[in-house]
Write an enzyme that holds these catalytic residues in place. Structure first.
Site, PDB file in Angstrom:
ATOM      1  N   LYS A   1       0.860  -1.199   0.000  1.00 51.28           N
ATOM      2  CA  LYS A   1       0.000   0.000   0.000  1.00 51.28           C
ATOM      3  C   LYS A   1       0.888   1.238   0.000  1.00 51.28           C
ATOM      4  O   LYS A   1       2.068   1.181   0.361  1.00 51.28           O
ATOM      5  CB  LYS A   1      -0.936   0.039   1.206  1.00 51.28           C
ATOM      6  CG  LYS A   1      -0.269   0.019   2.601  1.00 51.28           C
ATOM      7  CD  LYS A   1       0.147   1.376   3.132  1.00 51.28           C
ATOM      8  CE  LYS A   1       0.783   1.294   4.532  1.00 51.28           C
ATOM      9  NZ  LYS A   1       1.640   2.431   4.885  1.00 51.28           N
TER      10      LYS A   1
ATOM     11  N   GLY B   1       4.401  -6.484   5.600  1.00 53.31           N
ATOM     12  CA  GLY B   1       4.125  -7.431   6.696  1.00 53.31           C
ATOM     13  C   GLY B   1       2.643  -7.447   7.048  1.00 53.31           C
ATOM     14  O   GLY B   1       2.056  -8.513   7.297  1.00 53.31           O
ATOM     15  N   SER B   2       2.023  -6.266   7.055  1.00 54.01           N
ATOM     16  CA  SER B   2       0.591  -6.170   7.375  1.00 54.01           C
ATOM     17  C   SER B   2      -0.228  -6.859   6.296  1.00 54.01           C
ATOM     18  O   SER B   2      -1.221  -7.538   6.583  1.00 54.01           O
ATOM     19  CB  SER B   2       0.151  -4.704   7.448  1.00 54.01           C
ATOM     20  OG  SER B   2       0.933  -4.016   8.379  1.00 54.01           O
TER      21      SER B   2
ATOM     22  N   ASP C   1      -2.161  -1.348  10.300  1.00 58.57           N
ATOM     23  CA  ASP C   1      -2.383  -1.314   8.850  1.00 58.57           C
ATOM     24  C   ASP C   1      -3.072  -2.579   8.327  1.00 58.57           C
ATOM     25  O   ASP C   1      -3.438  -2.644   7.155  1.00 58.57           O
ATOM     26  CB  ASP C   1      -1.038  -1.173   8.101  1.00 58.57           C
ATOM     27  CG  ASP C   1      -0.456   0.222   8.251  1.00 58.57           C
ATOM     28  OD1 ASP C   1      -1.182   1.136   8.681  1.00 58.57           O
ATOM     29  OD2 ASP C   1       0.739   0.396   7.931  1.00 58.57           O
TER      30      ASP C   1
HETATM   31  O1  C5P Z   1       0.004  -1.033  14.975  1.00 59.52           O
HETATM   32  P1  C5P Z   1       1.457  -1.189  14.651  1.00 59.52           P
HETATM   33  O2  C5P Z   1       2.037  -2.440  15.260  1.00 59.52           O
HETATM   34  O3  C5P Z   1       1.769  -1.061  13.216  1.00 59.52           O
HETATM   35  O4  C5P Z   1       2.179   0.037  15.345  1.00 59.52           O
HETATM   36  C1  C5P Z   1       3.561   0.087  15.604  1.00 59.52           C
HETATM   37  C2  C5P Z   1       3.853   1.248  16.505  1.00 59.52           C
HETATM   38  O5  C5P Z   1       3.645   2.496  15.794  1.00 59.52           O
HETATM   39  C3  C5P Z   1       2.948   1.363  17.718  1.00 59.52           C
HETATM   40  O6  C5P Z   1       3.444   0.589  18.790  1.00 59.52           O
HETATM   41  C4  C5P Z   1       2.994   2.838  18.023  1.00 59.52           C
HETATM   42  O7  C5P Z   1       4.195   3.177  18.686  1.00 59.52           O
HETATM   43  C5  C5P Z   1       3.072   3.470  16.645  1.00 59.52           C
HETATM   44  N1  C5P Z   1       1.740   3.857  16.118  1.00 59.52           N
HETATM   45  C6  C5P Z   1       1.111   4.944  16.664  1.00 59.52           C
HETATM   46  N2  C5P Z   1      -0.113   5.335  16.178  1.00 59.52           N
HETATM   47  C7  C5P Z   1      -0.703   4.674  15.165  1.00 59.52           C
HETATM   48  C8  C5P Z   1      -0.069   3.550  14.587  1.00 59.52           C
HETATM   49  C9  C5P Z   1       1.153   3.160  15.095  1.00 59.52           C
HETATM   50  O8  C5P Z   1       1.626   5.589  17.593  1.00 59.52           O
HETATM   51  N3  C5P Z   1      -1.889   5.095  14.691  1.00 59.52           N
END
Ligand code: C5P
Length: 319
Positions: free
Chosen positions: A22, A112-113, A146
């Site tokens: 994406k 990965g997502s 994601d």
């Molecule tokens: O959800 P994901 O594992 O991709 O997020 C990785 C890190 O990115 C989260 O632990 C957080 O620190 C940050 N993040 C965030 N706000 C979001 C998405 C991700 O702060 N909307």
């Protein structure tokens, strides 16, 4: 260990599926939330660059999940996605997954997502579990911010932590160049850097800007990504890549997600192909994949195992 072909051994219900990448055509970060995530506003769009996943399921016996990947990946989301599906009520058995990584990792392209979402779409079909979209979206959100988007595809507005999604009209065909220079940008670190610069006053202003961007999407020049300021400061090479894309004729160029990939949007396919080549192995030509094409691709990939063309794909093995 097993080879790519053993996910398709006789006795296995198997499928070879693509997990698309994406891009974020706009990304505005609003505020840090009590749960540690940030509220954001983004436009997600699926693109043609993809990983390839062979997935097989042999019904019967206790559940055993084997995952093999062309690159070693710590805490592979594919494994966690398979566990999440197999934990739901339904037939146990052997799950074999072979992952061929093509989407650069740590690049903000969602590889990965997308791999995890591909397992959430394909494995219920192979095992005979009929899982509604609402449950799938919850399982996806538990795996990563994601992941839910890849359960829908096409163009979508993402709100909240990026997991609340609403469809957008299909984008016009565009020729993209994705430049992934092998720099790993840590997403939590990028959010932490950006967080320091957020103020409460700026939230409504940011929402207004995002709203105007969505309503004037035909003019791709208005696309913006809030991460550019902090990520370009840390990795000035990425800003140079953006400038190179604009000089080469991109109508718009920007960081994708928290980076490090930089995307360029070009009017003609030949220029995009030439510009991608000029980045010596780091540039990938790609095109936008609409939701209609995304769904058609999934129905084709799972054709032997599905019952009709509904979304999410519906297993023909369910009782
Ligand atoms: O959800 P994901 O594992 O991709 O997020 C990785 C890190 O990115 C989260 O632990 C957080 O620190 C940050 N993040 C965030 N706000 C979001 C998405 C991700 O702060 N909307």
């Amino acid at each position: 260990m097993f080879s790519r072909s053993s996910a398709t051994d006789p006795g296995f219900r198997s499928a070879r599926v693509k997990a698309l990448a994406k891009i974020n055509l706009a990304l505005k970060v609003l505020n840090k939330r009590p749960d540690g995530f940030h509220d954001l506003r983004t436009i997600f769009q699926t693109v043609s660059l993809s990983d390839a996943i062979d997935i097989g399921f042999q019904p019967g016996g206790p559940t055993a999940i084997e995952v093999e990947s062309s690159i070693d990946i710590a805490d592979n989301l594919v494994f966690r996605a398979a566990q999440a599906v197999m934990r739901l009520p339904g037939t146990g058995g052997g799950v074999r997954i072979h992952l061929q990584k093509n989407v650069p990792m740590g690049s903000g392209l969602g590889g990965g997502s997308s791999d995890a979402a591909a397992v959430l779409l394909a494995l219920p079909v192979l095992t005979g579990r009929r899982i509604g979209l609402e449950t799938l979206l919850c399982l996806g959100a538990d795996l990563g911010s994601d992941v839910p988007f890849f359960l829908l595809g096409g163009a979508a507005v993402g709100l909240g932590r990026g997991t609340e999604l609403y469809p957008l009209p299909e984008m016009p065909r565009a020729n993209l160049v994705l430049v992934a220079p092998g720099i790993h940008v840590s997403t939590p670190e990028a959010y932490a850097l950006l967080s320091r610069e957020l103020t409460t006053d700026s939230v409504s202003h940011t929402i207004n800007i995002f709203q105007s961007v969505v309503w004037t999407m035909a003019d791709s020049r208005s696309f913006e990504n809030d991460f550019e300021a902090v990520v370009f400061r840390r990795h000035p090479q990425l800003q140079l890549i953006k400038q190179k894309l604009l000089l080469a004729g991109a109508v718009c160029a920007m960081l994708s997600g928290s980076g490090s990939a930089v995307i360029g949007v070009f009017e003609d396919a030949e220029t995009a192909r030439r510009v991608a080549e000029s980045f010596d192995g780091y540039g990938f030509p790609a095109r936008i994949v609409t939701r209609a094409h995304y769904r058609a691709m999934w129905w084709r990939q799972l054709a032997a195992h599905i019952d009709g063309k509904v979304w999410p794909p519906k297993s023909r093995y369910a009782e």
